[in-house]
Write a protein that holds these residues in place. Structure first.
Motif, short mmCIF file in Angstrom:
data_model
loop_
_atom_site.label_atom_id
_atom_site.label_comp_id
_atom_site.label_asym_id
_atom_site.label_seq_id
_atom_site.Cartn_x
_atom_site.Cartn_y
_atom_site.Cartn_z
N ALA A 24 17.78 -3.91 52.40
CA ALA A 24 17.32 -2.82 51.53
C ALA A 24 17.71 -3.13 50.09
N ASN A 25 16.83 -2.80 49.16
CA ASN A 25 17.15 -2.97 47.74
C ASN A 25 18.26 -2.04 47.31
N GLU A 26 18.29 -0.84 47.89
CA GLU A 26 19.31 0.15 47.59
C GLU A 26 19.65 0.87 48.88
N ILE A 27 20.90 1.30 49.01
CA ILE A 27 21.31 2.10 50.16
C ILE A 27 22.10 3.30 49.66
N LEU A 28 22.12 4.33 50.46
CA LEU A 28 22.92 5.50 50.17
C LEU A 28 23.85 5.74 51.35
N VAL A 29 25.13 5.69 51.11
CA VAL A 29 26.14 6.02 52.11
C VAL A 29 26.67 7.39 51.73
N ALA A 30 26.69 8.30 52.69
CA ALA A 30 27.11 9.67 52.43
C ALA A 30 28.05 10.13 53.54
N SER A 31 28.64 11.30 53.34
CA SER A 31 29.46 11.88 54.40
C SER A 31 28.54 12.33 55.53
N ASP A 32 29.06 12.31 56.75
CA ASP A 32 28.27 12.76 57.90
C ASP A 32 27.78 14.18 57.68
N GLN A 33 28.64 15.04 57.17
CA GLN A 33 28.28 16.44 56.96
C GLN A 33 27.10 16.55 55.99
N PHE A 34 27.15 15.83 54.89
CA PHE A 34 26.05 15.83 53.93
C PHE A 34 24.78 15.29 54.57
N GLY A 35 24.88 14.14 55.22
CA GLY A 35 23.72 13.50 55.83
C GLY A 35 23.04 14.36 56.88
N ALA A 36 23.83 15.09 57.65
CA ALA A 36 23.28 15.93 58.71
C ALA A 36 22.53 17.13 58.16
N ASN A 37 22.81 17.51 56.94
CA ASN A 37 22.20 18.71 56.35
C ASN A 37 21.11 18.41 55.34
N GLN A 38 20.69 17.16 55.23
CA GLN A 38 19.67 16.77 54.26
C GLN A 38 18.45 16.18 54.97
N PRO A 39 17.26 16.38 54.42
CA PRO A 39 16.08 15.75 55.01
C PRO A 39 16.10 14.24 54.77
N ASP A 40 15.27 13.52 55.51
CA ASP A 40 15.23 12.06 55.41
C ASP A 40 14.88 11.56 54.02
N ASN A 41 14.14 12.33 53.24
CA ASN A 41 13.73 11.83 51.93
C ASN A 41 14.85 11.90 50.89
N VAL A 42 16.00 12.46 51.22
CA VAL A 42 17.16 12.41 50.32
C VAL A 42 17.80 11.05 50.54
#
Length: 82
Positions: A24-42
């Motif tokens: 991937a050109n860019e990746i986003l690593v986030a907290s599980d809690q954040f990731g679980a509460n956001q749609p895929d396009n975030v």
């Protein structure tokens, strides 16, 4: 800038490449809690507008850049796919 090497064992991801490499050109690593509460396009293209979320262990993190390899949604995040 130093070239980074991202390693990933999720072989059904669009960005996975032989040798367990993430291309991937860019990746986003986030907290599980954040990731679980956001749609895929975030994803990585929104990272500058997101509030940082601290975690205590690596087990509390997730990669928000995952796109299934056979998905018709490979452009859902606006990031240029390899």
């Amino acid at each position: 800038m130093t070239q980074q090497h991202i390693h990933c064992t999720v072989n059904n991801c669009h960005y996975w490449q032989q040798g367990n490499k993430c291309v991937a050109n860019e990746i986003l690593v986030a907290s599980d809690q954040f990731g679980a509460n956001q749609p895929d396009n975030v994803d990585a293209n929104m990272s500058q507008n997101l509030t940082p979320t601290p975690v205590n262990t690596c087990m509390s993190t997730c990669c928000k850049s995952f796109v299934a390899g056979n998905s018709p949604q490979t452009t859902v995040d606006g990031i240029k796919k390899q």
